[in-house]
Design a protein around this motif. Structure first.
Motif, PDB file in Angstrom:
ATOM      1  N   GLU A  78       0.819  -1.209   0.000  1.00 43.17           N
ATOM      2  CA  GLU A  78       0.000   0.000   0.000  1.00 43.17           C
ATOM      3  C   GLU A  78       0.858   1.267   0.000  1.00 43.17           C
ATOM      4  N   ARG A  79       1.976   1.207   0.682  1.00 44.18           N
ATOM      5  CA  ARG A  79       2.840   2.397   0.786  1.00 44.18           C
ATOM      6  C   ARG A  79       3.669   2.604  -0.482  1.00 44.18           C
ATOM      7  N   TYR A  80       4.066   1.507  -1.132  1.00 44.00           N
ATOM      8  CA  TYR A  80       4.924   1.585  -2.317  1.00 44.00           C
ATOM      9  C   TYR A  80       4.275   0.793  -3.459  1.00 44.00           C
ATOM     10  N   PRO A  81       3.209   1.322  -4.045  1.00 41.43           N
ATOM     11  CA  PRO A  81       2.451   0.563  -5.053  1.00 41.43           C
ATOM     12  C   PRO A  81       3.082   0.563  -6.447  1.00 41.43           C
ATOM     13  N   GLN A  82       4.213   1.244  -6.608  1.00 41.30           N
ATOM     14  CA  GLN A  82       4.775   1.412  -7.951  1.00 41.30           C
ATOM     15  C   GLN A  82       5.157   0.082  -8.593  1.00 41.30           C
ATOM     16  N   VAL A  83       5.584  -0.878  -7.784  1.00 37.68           N
ATOM     17  CA  VAL A  83       5.851  -2.234  -8.287  1.00 37.68           C
ATOM     18  C   VAL A  83       4.854  -3.146  -7.566  1.00 37.68           C
ATOM     19  N   PRO A  84       3.682  -3.350  -8.154  1.00 37.70           N
ATOM     20  CA  PRO A  84       2.619  -4.072  -7.442  1.00 37.70           C
ATOM     21  C   PRO A  84       2.908  -5.560  -7.282  1.00 37.70           C
ATOM     22  N   LEU A  85       2.539  -6.076  -6.127  1.00 32.45           N
ATOM     23  CA  LEU A  85       2.647  -7.499  -5.857  1.00 32.45           C
ATOM     24  C   LEU A  85       1.279  -8.157  -5.799  1.00 32.45           C
ATOM     25  N   LEU A  86       0.244  -7.375  -6.092  1.00 32.17           N
ATOM     26  CA  LEU A  86      -1.116  -7.886  -6.178  1.00 32.17           C
ATOM     27  C   LEU A  86      -1.721  -7.404  -7.491  1.00 32.17           C
ATOM     28  N   PRO A  87      -2.513  -8.233  -8.151  1.00 31.13           N
ATOM     29  CA  PRO A  87      -3.168  -7.805  -9.396  1.00 31.13           C
ATOM     30  C   PRO A  87      -4.256  -6.785  -9.104  1.00 31.13           C
ATOM     31  N   GLU A  88      -4.712  -6.092 -10.128  1.00 27.97           N
ATOM     32  CA  GLU A  88      -5.751  -5.082  -9.953  1.00 27.97           C
ATOM     33  C   GLU A  88      -7.117  -5.703  -9.724  1.00 27.97           C
ATOM     34  N   ASP A  89      -7.410  -6.788 -10.409  1.00 28.23           N
ATOM     35  CA  ASP A  89      -8.716  -7.421 -10.307  1.00 28.23           C
ATOM     36  C   ASP A  89      -8.932  -7.992  -8.904  1.00 28.23           C
ATOM     37  N   VAL A  91     -10.998 -10.352  -7.745  1.00 29.82           N
ATOM     38  CA  VAL A  91     -11.038 -11.809  -7.655  1.00 29.82           C
ATOM     39  C   VAL A  91      -9.632 -12.391  -7.783  1.00 29.82           C
ATOM     40  N   ALA A  92      -8.858 -11.848  -8.719  1.00 30.32           N
ATOM     41  CA  ALA A  92      -7.477 -12.311  -8.876  1.00 30.32           C
ATOM     42  C   ALA A  92      -6.674 -12.056  -7.601  1.00 30.32           C
ATOM     43  N   ARG A  93      -6.918 -10.915  -6.965  1.00 31.26           N
ATOM     44  CA  ARG A  93      -6.248 -10.621  -5.687  1.00 31.26           C
ATOM     45  C   ARG A  93      -6.589 -11.680  -4.637  1.00 31.26           C
ATOM     46  N   ALA A  94      -7.850 -12.058  -4.600  1.00 32.12           N
ATOM     47  CA  ALA A  94      -8.279 -13.051  -3.619  1.00 32.12           C
ATOM     48  C   ALA A  94      -7.598 -14.397  -3.873  1.00 32.12           C
ATOM     49  N   HIS A  95      -7.420 -14.765  -5.149  1.00 32.37           N
ATOM     50  CA  HIS A  95      -6.720 -16.011  -5.460  1.00 32.37           C
ATOM     51  C   HIS A  95      -5.266 -15.960  -4.987  1.00 32.37           C
ATOM     52  N   VAL A  96      -4.605 -14.837  -5.234  1.00 33.47           N
ATOM     53  CA  VAL A  96      -3.220 -14.662  -4.801  1.00 33.47           C
ATOM     54  C   VAL A  96      -3.124 -14.748  -3.281  1.00 33.47           C
ATOM     55  N   ARG A  97      -4.004 -14.027  -2.604  1.00 31.44           N
ATOM     56  CA  ARG A  97      -3.996 -14.040  -1.137  1.00 31.44           C
ATOM     57  C   ARG A  97      -4.333 -15.427  -0.588  1.00 31.44           C
ATOM     58  N   GLY A  98      -5.174 -16.167  -1.313  1.00 23.63           N
ATOM     59  CA  GLY A  98      -5.510 -17.509  -0.876  1.00 23.63           C
ATOM     60  C   GLY A  98      -4.304 -18.420  -0.833  1.00 23.63           C
ATOM     61  N   PRO A 159       6.212 -11.780 -10.667  1.00 23.82           N
ATOM     62  CA  PRO A 159       6.035 -12.300  -9.306  1.00 23.82           C
ATOM     63  C   PRO A 159       4.958 -11.525  -8.550  1.00 23.82           C
ATOM     64  N   CYS A 160       4.279 -12.212  -7.662  1.00 23.93           N
ATOM     65  CA  CYS A 160       3.249 -11.593  -6.836  1.00 23.93           C
ATOM     66  C   CYS A 160       3.410 -12.090  -5.401  1.00 23.93           C
ATOM     67  N   VAL A 161       2.477 -11.714  -4.546  1.00 21.74           N
ATOM     68  CA  VAL A 161       2.546 -12.103  -3.139  1.00 21.74           C
ATOM     69  C   VAL A 161       2.566 -13.625  -2.987  1.00 21.74           C
ATOM     70  N   ALA A 162       1.859 -14.340  -3.844  1.00 18.34           N
ATOM     71  CA  ALA A 162       1.879 -15.802  -3.771  1.00 18.34           C
ATOM     72  C   ALA A 162       3.291 -16.336  -3.957  1.00 18.34           C
ATOM     73  N   ASP A 163       4.047 -15.760  -4.878  1.00 12.99           N
ATOM     74  CA  ASP A 163       5.434 -16.184  -5.099  1.00 12.99           C
ATOM     75  C   ASP A 163       6.309 -15.851  -3.895  1.00 12.99           C
ATOM     76  N   VAL A 164       6.057 -14.702  -3.278  1.00 14.45           N
ATOM     77  CA  VAL A 164       6.805 -14.304  -2.092  1.00 14.45           C
ATOM     78  C   VAL A 164       6.689 -15.382  -1.015  1.00 14.45           C
ATOM     79  N   TYR A 165       5.476 -15.830  -0.769  1.00 16.50           N
ATOM     80  CA  TYR A 165       5.248 -16.846   0.254  1.00 16.50           C
ATOM     81  C   TYR A 165       5.768 -18.212  -0.186  1.00 16.50           C
ATOM     82  N   LEU A 166       5.526 -18.569  -1.437  1.00 19.39           N
ATOM     83  CA  LEU A 166       5.908 -19.893  -1.902  1.00 19.39           C
ATOM     84  C   LEU A 166       7.415 -20.091  -1.881  1.00 19.39           C
TER      85      LEU A 166
END
Length: 211
Positions: A78-89, A91-98, A159-166
């Protein structure tokens, strides 16, 4: 920013990956979890920083102290959104967070050092502890294998948040000799991460406190 970290901590590794993917500079302040007297995280100096006595903790550039890797990563997003780790959509965000939650809530806590030590204290022998670790990591990875995409990183080219955790979880799998043979999608993501500068920078082998 200051990051209280330990090279082998899975949670710290997550935050280091997120910081690296976003290209953010920080000072690593190692907290030795296996030092004398139960580890530096149990000493008064660190407990004054984080009352829970765990890593990571992040002191932001305005002096706020944040704890718990999910909260820290959400703050960075949220503080540094310039390189996003979550998609805009949404539903897609929810899948990543899941996927992140499968790892962060259902896998990692069950092989955290405090849990493993409790098992040992209750009389479990080391082979039983190892079987416990392997069971929960395999169960989580089998789920993730079914949830992620068929190409690229977990959910696409970037890469996204899912990759960070995986990727942080895969380091734990390697430590505990958990085979990835049954997970071709996960192995694909791991191969991509192994060549990505941010993941290389954040890897436990490349930290200032690595023995």
């Amino acid at each position: 920013m200051d990051l209280y970290t330990y090279y082998r901590s899975t949670s710290s590794y997550r935050v280091r990956i997120a910081l690296a993917l976003k290209g953010l500079d920080y000072q690593a302040l190692p907290v030795n979890l296996i030092a004398a007297a139960g580890g530096e995280h149990r000493q008064a100096a660190y407990l004054a920083i984080n009352p829970q006595g765990r890593v990571p903790a992040l002191r932001t550039d305005n002096g706020e102290l944040l704890i718990q890797s999910p909260a820290i990563i959400e703050y960075l997003e949220e503080r540094y959104p310039q390189v996003p780790l979550l998609p805009e959509d949404l539903v897609a965000r929810a899948h990543v967070r899941g996927v992140a939650a499968v790892i962060g809530c259902d896998v990692h806590p069950l092989h955290n050092v405090s849990v493993l030590n409790r098992l040992r204290q209750s009389g479990q022998e080391e082979p039983q502890v190892v079987e416990w670790i392997s069971h929960w990591i395999h169960q989580g990875l089998a789920t993730v294998e079914q949830l992620i995409g068929d190409s690229g990183f977990c959910f696409g080219e970037w890469p996204c948040v899912a990759d960070v955790y995986l990727i942080a979880q895969l380091y734990a799998a390697e430590r505990f000799n958990v085979s990835l043979e049954a997970y071709p999608k996960i192995r694909r993501v791991a191969a991509l991460a192994a060549e990505h500068p941010a993941f290389i920078k954040a890897h436990p082998a490349n930290q200032p406190d690595t023995p």
